[in-house]
Scaffold this motif. Sequence first.
Motif, PDB file in Angstrom:
ATOM      1  N   ASP A  63       0.811  -1.138   0.183  1.00  0.00           N
ATOM      2  CA  ASP A  63       0.255   0.144   0.034  1.00  0.00           C
ATOM      3  C   ASP A  63       0.942   1.196   0.002  1.00  0.00           C
ATOM      4  OD1 ASP A  63      -2.036  -1.985   0.362  1.00  0.00           O
ATOM      5  OD2 ASP A  63      -1.790  -1.950   2.430  1.00  0.00           O
ATOM      6  N   THR A  95      -3.397  -1.881  -2.823  1.00  0.00           N
ATOM      7  CA  THR A  95      -4.392  -1.082  -2.653  1.00  0.00           C
ATOM      8  C   THR A  95      -3.869   0.213  -3.249  1.00  0.00           C
ATOM      9  OG1 THR A  95      -4.209  -0.535  -0.643  1.00  0.00           O
ATOM     10  CG2 THR A  95      -5.642  -2.323  -0.900  1.00  0.00           C
ATOM     11  N   THR A 177       1.141  -5.618   5.781  1.00  0.00           N
ATOM     12  CA  THR A 177       0.883  -4.343   4.885  1.00  0.00           C
ATOM     13  C   THR A 177       2.044  -3.551   4.851  1.00  0.00           C
ATOM     14  OG1 THR A 177      -0.313  -2.211   4.592  1.00  0.00           O
ATOM     15  CG2 THR A 177      -0.780  -3.288   6.691  1.00  0.00           C
ATOM     16  N   SER A 179       2.523   0.252   4.597  1.00  0.00           N
ATOM     17  CA  SER A 179       1.498   1.000   4.235  1.00  0.00           C
ATOM     18  C   SER A 179       2.053   2.732   4.432  1.00  0.00           C
ATOM     19  CB  SER A 179       0.526   0.824   5.857  1.00  0.00           C
ATOM     20  OG  SER A 179      -0.226   2.095   5.842  1.00  0.00           O
TER      21      SER A 179
END
Lengths: 286, 218
Positions: A63, A95, A177, A179
Amino acid sequence: MAKRTDKALDLDRRWIFLVIAILVVVLYALGIAAEMPVNQYVQSYYDTIEELDEGSIVLLSADFDPASAAELLPMYQATIYQLLKRNMRVINVATWPAAPPYTREEFEKAAPLYKKKYGVDWVELGFKPGDDVAMGQIGQSVTSAYIQDDRDGKPLADFPIFKDVGNSFEGISLLITMSAGYPGILEWIAQAGGRYDVPILAGTTAVQTPDLFAYYPTQLKGFLGAATGATMYLQLVGADVPQLEEVTITNQKRMLIQTWAHLLIIGLIIYGNVLYFVGRRREANA
Amino acid sequence: MKREIPILLVVLCGLAITWAFFSPAPMSRAVNDELLAWGTVFFSVAFLLGISNLVRISLKQISSRHPDWPYKLLLLLVLFGYLLIGAAEIHGWFGIPGGENIRRDWIYKRIFMPLQATMFSLLAFYIASAAFRAFRARSLEATLLLTAGALVMIGQVPIPSFFPFADWIGDTSVRLQGFLMAYVNAAGQKAIIMGAALGTLATGLRIVLGIERSYLSE
């Protein structure tokens, strides 16, 4: 005296830019690496992966994008090596639209070293639009959230790794993740951690790291905070992975640059405040 | 009907998603799956809407010779150029070999990556300049904020060994930083998260019950 204080406060900001630039370039050229003592959050991140059973399936979500790659890419690389070395199977999703070129390249570099097969040991599903909604959909069912893989464009049913994956994170032992912001770790905690009780690990940028302390150690089993966390983690994983030696040393060099940059910023804050108080006293006396 | 139908749709979707969250029934899962799939489809359609709006505004500015018109022209060239190259690579148009060579190796790696990384790196310069100009100990709260910030910054980095009392400074700053982040920061964060969660719940309820209608521009 008054004029001198005003002049100092009106300092052209380009001088500050120049000092920062010189500091970074000179220190990088000197190439001094600094080791970091590993903190509990990084150790937990490392241990959580180590404690998984061999062959466990891990959902790895990229991400981030190039803007935060300096902080997150080294963690991402080291995570891939630790997962593959420990014989985990990895489902790779993203994402953020700009993440997949990184993810595929890193897997294609690391997978052959551990003789990992595409579709059996790792699979690349690519970018899924929809932010939190996409995360909810992936959590509900990875195989219905994605129609095909991102590398070969084949249906997911063709890949053996999905035989052990069901709905609601069934078969997935861990979510990791990397992020850089929204959508990222906070959304994964809401969409997956709270709902399906899947353990979560995260690597985050410096800006996002303070948000994570509130979730540790229940909703978040461990995290790598910024370049510092990345350096600590690289020291743990890179110790017996020669492919990570260069990135570990680069990160250790960055730490010393960061030390001096932080000291310079603190110095500037002190200097600015001294000038501010001198100016205020002068005004009060006038 | 222009108002009633959207409100009815929102109420039904909100109730269905809430029901699916608490109910293990297969039907609730099926409804939830379907709604989430629609959500991602709408999200993708929003990209198209965004692009059409961007093109419309850019063309308007180019035709009226707005001071920024050359940038708008460049934006459109890059937007459609990238789309064209992508389509050409996928379908093998203009004799371009398949794969992702141009998009990934040239545009992404050699243009997009360095540009975005450079933009983000500029933050370091602006933060240093802002630190000098804006961070003033004007009040007790500001002084506490400055001190905490400085301690966290020092605790985050290694202290060079040639510094006097380097070990002591290193240990103490790491301990202070750990305390500030794990207790003071986490306590504040938890309070904010709880407050925001309650606010989100209240707003969600207002929307699902049809009381909150600001999304209809009312």
